[in-house]
Design a protein around this motif. Sequence first.
Motif, PDB file in Angstrom:
ATOM      1  N   THR A 137       0.564  11.122   0.830  1.00  0.00           N
ATOM      2  CA  THR A 137       0.762  10.976   2.201  1.00  0.00           C
ATOM      3  C   THR A 137       1.894  12.037   2.872  1.00  0.00           C
ATOM      4  O   THR A 137       1.784  12.496   4.003  1.00  0.00           O
ATOM      5  N   ALA A 138       2.832  12.119   1.834  1.00  0.00           N
ATOM      6  CA  ALA A 138       4.091  12.763   2.332  1.00  0.00           C
ATOM      7  C   ALA A 138       4.724  13.416   1.406  1.00  0.00           C
ATOM      8  O   ALA A 138       4.798  12.756   0.003  1.00  0.00           O
TER       9      ALA A 138
ATOM     10  N   VAL B  33       8.190  11.821  -3.200  1.00  0.00           N
ATOM     11  CA  VAL B  33       6.672  11.608  -2.685  1.00  0.00           C
ATOM     12  C   VAL B  33       6.367  10.263  -2.298  1.00  0.00           C
ATOM     13  O   VAL B  33       6.843   9.356  -2.962  1.00  0.00           O
ATOM     14  N   THR B  34       5.523  10.351  -1.144  1.00  0.00           N
ATOM     15  CA  THR B  34       5.190   8.958  -0.701  1.00  0.00           C
ATOM     16  C   THR B  34       3.768   8.746  -0.735  1.00  0.00           C
ATOM     17  O   THR B  34       3.053   9.804  -0.504  1.00  0.00           O
ATOM     18  N   PHE B  35       3.299   7.688  -1.238  1.00  0.00           N
ATOM     19  CA  PHE B  35       2.021   7.522  -1.712  1.00  0.00           C
ATOM     20  C   PHE B  35       1.465   6.137  -0.873  1.00  0.00           C
ATOM     21  O   PHE B  35       2.179   5.432  -0.633  1.00  0.00           O
ATOM     22  N   SER B  36       0.099   6.322  -0.339  1.00  0.00           N
ATOM     23  CA  SER B  36      -0.703   4.944   0.106  1.00  0.00           C
ATOM     24  C   SER B  36      -1.701   4.889  -0.828  1.00  0.00           C
ATOM     25  O   SER B  36      -2.577   5.442  -0.761  1.00  0.00           O
ATOM     26  N   GLY B  37      -1.378   3.996  -1.877  1.00  0.00           N
ATOM     27  CA  GLY B  37      -2.311   3.588  -2.842  1.00  0.00           C
ATOM     28  C   GLY B  37      -2.073   4.681  -3.894  1.00  0.00           C
ATOM     29  O   GLY B  37      -1.082   4.938  -4.428  1.00  0.00           O
TER      30      GLY B  37
ATOM     31  N   SER C 172       0.854  -1.188   0.114  1.00  0.00           N
ATOM     32  CA  SER C 172      -0.069   0.008  -0.081  1.00  0.00           C
ATOM     33  C   SER C 172       0.810   1.244   0.126  1.00  0.00           C
ATOM     34  O   SER C 172       0.520   2.394  -0.455  1.00  0.00           O
ATOM     35  N   SER C 173       2.196   1.332   0.542  1.00  0.00           N
ATOM     36  CA  SER C 173       3.018   2.336   0.425  1.00  0.00           C
ATOM     37  C   SER C 173       4.125   2.370  -0.716  1.00  0.00           C
ATOM     38  O   SER C 173       4.705   1.364  -0.621  1.00  0.00           O
ATOM     39  N   GLN C 174       4.268   3.459  -1.111  1.00  0.00           N
ATOM     40  CA  GLN C 174       5.247   3.617  -2.092  1.00  0.00           C
ATOM     41  C   GLN C 174       6.092   5.034  -2.253  1.00  0.00           C
ATOM     42  O   GLN C 174       5.109   5.883  -1.917  1.00  0.00           O
TER      43      GLN C 174
END
Length: 238
Positions: A181-182, A173-177, A153-155
């Motif tokens: 998120t950051a 960049v951090t993605f959740s799906g 779920s995190s990338q």
Amino acid sequence: MKRAIPVVVLSIAGLVPVWLYQPSAQSSTVQATTPAPSTSSSSSSSSGSSGTNVVTTTTVDTEKGPVQLQVTFSGTKITAVKMLQQPNHPQTTAAVPKLVAETLEAQSADIDTVSGATITSDAYKESLQAAIDDNAKAASASPSASASASEASSQTVDGSALSTEKGPVQVQVTFSGTKITAVKMLQQPNHPQTTAAVPKLVAETLEAQSADIDTVSGATITSEAYKESLQAAIDARG
């Protein structure tokens, strides 16, 4: 014939107490054989497919009344607390929102007791700690599943590095799906206006969930490079 009437009346009168007595005896028998309600001795939890775990705690009995919580976790993070049972008292009603707010901030049962609601606060903390312990046990029971779900779920994606007349700009960049998120600046110009602009750019990104954000006044060059690097990271997301 006249003598028969009193006999009948007396017979009916004699049956009345018997008729009234039977339900009373039956009622007392039912009450005597009905078991008293018991409090559950263990808490229960249910896991959702999205990685959430909802823990219903045991009931803590206090002199003010029962206290029972339902705590929702996302991994180890406490995302919600619901009071299932609480004393019916104005001080408790006023204390509960404060206890919940402190829990979400502290992410633990190490929170302050609310003045005027000491008994409820202590029972709340005891119940909360039990929920945290149960969630930890559930997580440790299937660590590989939790880890794989978290990784899936995190990338984290690095945006393109751009050279500007003010200096290099690159975001991570951090993605959740698909959700951002950051955002972290890997490179940025060493300039006061850039330093002041970056938090605004990041905040707008998290709100807009895209690179379609406003340019920060006084940091136009950095803003444009930021948005370009951000868009590259969004496009590169798998």
